[in-house]
Motif scaffolding. Structure first.
Motif, mmCIF file in Angstrom:
data_model
loop_
_atom_site.group_PDB
_atom_site.id
_atom_site.type_symbol
_atom_site.label_atom_id
_atom_site.label_comp_id
_atom_site.label_asym_id
_atom_site.label_seq_id
_atom_site.Cartn_x
_atom_site.Cartn_y
_atom_site.Cartn_z
ATOM 1 N N PRO A 93 0.912 -1.142 0.175
ATOM 2 C CA PRO A 93 0.083 -0.234 -0.116
ATOM 3 C C PRO A 93 0.819 1.219 0.097
ATOM 4 O O PRO A 93 1.706 1.139 0.774
ATOM 5 C CB PRO A 93 -0.796 -0.080 1.273
ATOM 6 C CG PRO A 93 -1.025 -1.601 1.622
ATOM 7 C CD PRO A 93 0.445 -2.339 1.010
ATOM 8 N N ALA A 131 0.228 4.070 0.974
ATOM 9 C CA ALA A 131 -0.071 4.833 2.419
ATOM 10 C C ALA A 131 1.235 4.489 3.347
ATOM 11 O O ALA A 131 1.660 5.469 4.136
ATOM 12 C CB ALA A 131 -1.326 4.676 3.184
ATOM 13 N N THR A 160 4.149 6.859 3.408
ATOM 14 C CA THR A 160 4.272 8.075 3.966
ATOM 15 C C THR A 160 4.157 8.050 5.318
ATOM 16 O O THR A 160 4.429 8.995 6.063
ATOM 17 C CB THR A 160 2.731 8.726 3.748
ATOM 18 O OG1 THR A 160 1.915 8.002 4.168
ATOM 19 C CG2 THR A 160 2.652 9.164 2.190
ATOM 20 N N ARG A 219 -6.799 11.671 9.415
ATOM 21 C CA ARG A 219 -8.095 11.260 9.551
ATOM 22 C C ARG A 219 -8.817 12.439 10.582
ATOM 23 O O ARG A 219 -8.279 12.681 11.728
ATOM 24 C CB ARG A 219 -8.328 10.129 10.579
ATOM 25 C CG ARG A 219 -7.815 8.820 9.615
ATOM 26 C CD ARG A 219 -8.836 8.430 8.413
ATOM 27 N NE ARG A 219 -8.456 7.413 7.846
ATOM 28 C CZ ARG A 219 -7.574 7.169 6.759
ATOM 29 N NH1 ARG A 219 -6.860 8.425 6.411
ATOM 30 N NH2 ARG A 219 -7.392 6.130 6.298
ATOM 31 N N GLY A 256 -4.691 13.445 4.157
ATOM 32 C CA GLY A 256 -5.782 12.269 3.610
ATOM 33 C C GLY A 256 -5.893 12.360 1.991
ATOM 34 O O GLY A 256 -5.818 11.437 1.460
ATOM 35 N N GLN A 257 -5.872 13.609 1.692
ATOM 36 C CA GLN A 257 -5.786 13.716 -0.008
ATOM 37 C C GLN A 257 -4.636 13.189 -0.616
ATOM 38 O O GLN A 257 -4.475 12.772 -1.473
ATOM 39 C CB GLN A 257 -6.020 15.189 -0.132
ATOM 40 C CG GLN A 257 -7.586 15.666 0.018
ATOM 41 C CD GLN A 257 -7.744 17.051 -0.335
ATOM 42 O OE1 GLN A 257 -6.873 17.554 -1.070
ATOM 43 N NE2 GLN A 257 -8.978 17.690 -0.418
ATOM 44 N N HIS A 316 -2.682 10.880 0.662
ATOM 45 C CA HIS A 316 -2.423 9.445 0.796
ATOM 46 C C HIS A 316 -3.270 8.918 -0.317
ATOM 47 O O HIS A 316 -2.990 8.092 -1.041
ATOM 48 C CB HIS A 316 -3.026 8.963 2.078
ATOM 49 C CG HIS A 316 -2.271 9.353 3.441
ATOM 50 N ND1 HIS A 316 -2.815 8.910 4.442
ATOM 51 C CD2 HIS A 316 -1.075 9.635 3.497
ATOM 52 C CE1 HIS A 316 -1.616 9.314 5.452
ATOM 53 N NE2 HIS A 316 -0.633 9.637 4.945
ATOM 54 N N SER A 317 -4.747 9.496 -0.654
ATOM 55 C CA SER A 317 -5.148 9.119 -1.782
ATOM 56 C C SER A 317 -4.435 9.146 -3.230
ATOM 57 O O SER A 317 -4.515 8.369 -4.071
ATOM 58 C CB SER A 317 -6.563 9.686 -1.861
ATOM 59 O OG SER A 317 -7.321 9.541 -0.631
ATOM 60 N N ALA A 318 -3.882 10.504 -3.322
ATOM 61 C CA ALA A 318 -3.090 10.798 -4.522
ATOM 62 C C ALA A 318 -1.786 9.939 -4.699
ATOM 63 O O ALA A 318 -1.450 9.274 -5.828
ATOM 64 C CB ALA A 318 -2.693 12.299 -4.397
ATOM 65 N N GLN A 355 -1.651 7.031 -3.494
ATOM 66 C CA GLN A 355 -2.106 5.519 -3.460
ATOM 67 C C GLN A 355 -2.539 5.321 -5.344
ATOM 68 O O GLN A 355 -2.181 4.121 -5.933
ATOM 69 C CB GLN A 355 -3.427 5.305 -2.902
ATOM 70 C CG GLN A 355 -3.884 3.983 -2.855
ATOM 71 C CD GLN A 355 -2.787 2.654 -2.383
ATOM 72 O OE1 GLN A 355 -2.438 2.846 -1.279
ATOM 73 N NE2 GLN A 355 -2.641 1.672 -3.376
ATOM 74 N N ARG A 356 -3.243 6.396 -5.764
ATOM 75 C CA ARG A 356 -3.477 6.293 -7.055
ATOM 76 C C ARG A 356 -2.303 6.098 -8.057
ATOM 77 O O ARG A 356 -2.349 5.492 -8.876
ATOM 78 C CB ARG A 356 -4.435 7.626 -7.403
ATOM 79 C CG ARG A 356 -5.854 7.483 -6.795
ATOM 80 C CD ARG A 356 -6.719 8.603 -7.585
ATOM 81 N NE ARG A 356 -6.327 9.867 -7.259
ATOM 82 C CZ ARG A 356 -6.784 10.695 -6.296
ATOM 83 N NH1 ARG A 356 -7.398 10.112 -5.310
ATOM 84 N NH2 ARG A 356 -6.274 11.818 -6.334
ATOM 85 N N ASP A 391 -1.017 2.946 -7.725
ATOM 86 C CA ASP A 391 -1.853 1.901 -8.610
ATOM 87 C C ASP A 391 -1.531 1.924 -10.093
ATOM 88 O O ASP A 391 -1.246 1.003 -10.930
ATOM 89 C CB ASP A 391 -3.013 2.031 -8.269
ATOM 90 C CG ASP A 391 -3.510 1.703 -6.731
ATOM 91 O OD1 ASP A 391 -2.810 0.788 -6.267
ATOM 92 O OD2 ASP A 391 -4.701 2.111 -6.501
#
Length: 343
Positions: free
Chosen positions: A6, A8, A11, A117, A172-173, A175-177, A179-180, A183
């Motif tokens: 992952p 995340a 980071t 979070r 949080g944003q 982490h999402s970026a 991860q994308r 991927d």
């Protein structure tokens, strides 16, 4: 199907370093209080105990292996030690009147950086507000039941909580970026399976575990039959749909602990963890049957795909991952030769 590590987690190292810096900053501020404003320290022994506790926590959380994995556990210890240290030091320097009270911003920011979070930040802010009332109760001539105290406490803690909430949203944003991006870098755009580079990394990791614990694993190579003919007669869109259908059938056929990837072109490769030769053969047959059972509709025509499959097992066949992939490829070619009708 297992994916790459992952993003995340990548980071978490940054969060650990940031928390360490925040802890050292708190220690530095406490030391400066002793050095330049000694008269403000009404209970020197309690203040020393607070700084000593934080110092011990910094070392303890980074020496004891049980506190280092997962890193979230270490983050929790760091944030808790920060809150305890600030609270004790505040009691030692005037309680609610202490200049240290605004330092509660530090654990709030640390929680935002470590976890990203907003609800964790809110819960921590509520706990710190409760500690603020405790400090008020310990301060002579301060009535915590008055609206003035509540407004004062809010004016001290609310800005820090607001900053921490903004940081948590940004983390949080991020982490999402991340991860994308991870991927996209580790998967095949057409099928959604892992690409070869990511697969080989996971295969090496699984091989090291298999050697250490004496566990078997099986490598399966899958080749889509007559894909070039489909591309020539029906177009590359039809071929892409067939590849997607085969990838979906492979995903349905394997376990969640297994890993599937696209080798390139019309070939796929699967890692079956803790699978001996018999289990590898059973899952390979399941892949073949599931692929054949599905159809793809192209221009009002149904296309049924066929695959050729080859397997190789560790440690029965070879001792090295590269050799296993080569052997599985050779066995797949033999399977293809046997299934094709003679001219």
């Amino acid at each position: 199907m297992r994916s790459a590590q992952p993003a995340a987690a990548q980071t978490q190292g940054f969060a650990a370093r940031a928390l360490l810096c925040l802890q050292l900053l708190t220690l530095a501020i406490g030391a400066l209080q002793f050095a330049f404003v000694p008269a403000s320290v009404s209970q020197p022994m309690l203040a020393v105990a607070a700084l000593g506790l934080l110092t011990f926590s910094i070392l303890f959380a980074r020496i004891v292996p049980a506190l280092q994995r997962p890193l979230a556990r270490q983050h929790g210890v760091d944030i808790t030690s920060l809150i305890v240290c600030i609270t004790l030091f505040a009691i030692a320097t005037g309680a609610a009147h202490s200049f240290i009270v605004p330092l509660y911003l530090i654990p709030l920011v640390g929680a935002a950086l470590a976890f990203g979070r907003w609800w964790i930040v809110l819960l921590l802010a509520a706990a710190i507000a409760a500690l603020g009332f405790l400090l008020g109760a310990l301060t002579p001539q301060v009535d915590i039941d008055t609206p003035e105290f509540g407004v004062r406490l809010l004016s001290v803690l609310a800005p820090g909580a607001a900053v921490a909430l903004v940081i948590a949203a940004l983390i949080g944003q991020m982490h999402s970026a991340v991860q994308r991006i991870s991927d996209l870098a580790s998967t095949d755009a057409l099928t959604g399976l892992l690409n070869l580079r990511s697969f080989e990394e996971i295969l090496q990791q699984e091989h090291r575990k298999a050697e250490r614990f004496g566990r078997p694993y099986t490598v399966v190579v899958v080749d889509v039959d007559n894909l070039a003919l489909i591309n020539e007669t029906m177009g590359h869109d039809a071929g892409s749909q067939v590849l997607g259908a085969v990838a979906a059938a492979i995903t349905r056929s394997i376990r969640t602990s297994d890993v599937a990837a696209r080798l390139g072109g019309d070939e796929f490769v699967v890692l079956l963890t803790e699978a001996d030769t018999a289990m590898g053969a059973a899952i390979s047959t399941r892949i073949r049957n599931n692929v054949y059972a599905g159809t793809v509709s192209v221009a009002n025509r149904l296309i049924r795909a066929n695959v050729n499959v080859g397997t190789a097992n560790f440690p029965e066949d070879h001792l090295y991952p590269k050799e296993l992939m080569i052997l599985a490829e050779q066995n797949m070619q033999q399977d293809r030769a046997l299934r094709r009708a003679p001219e």
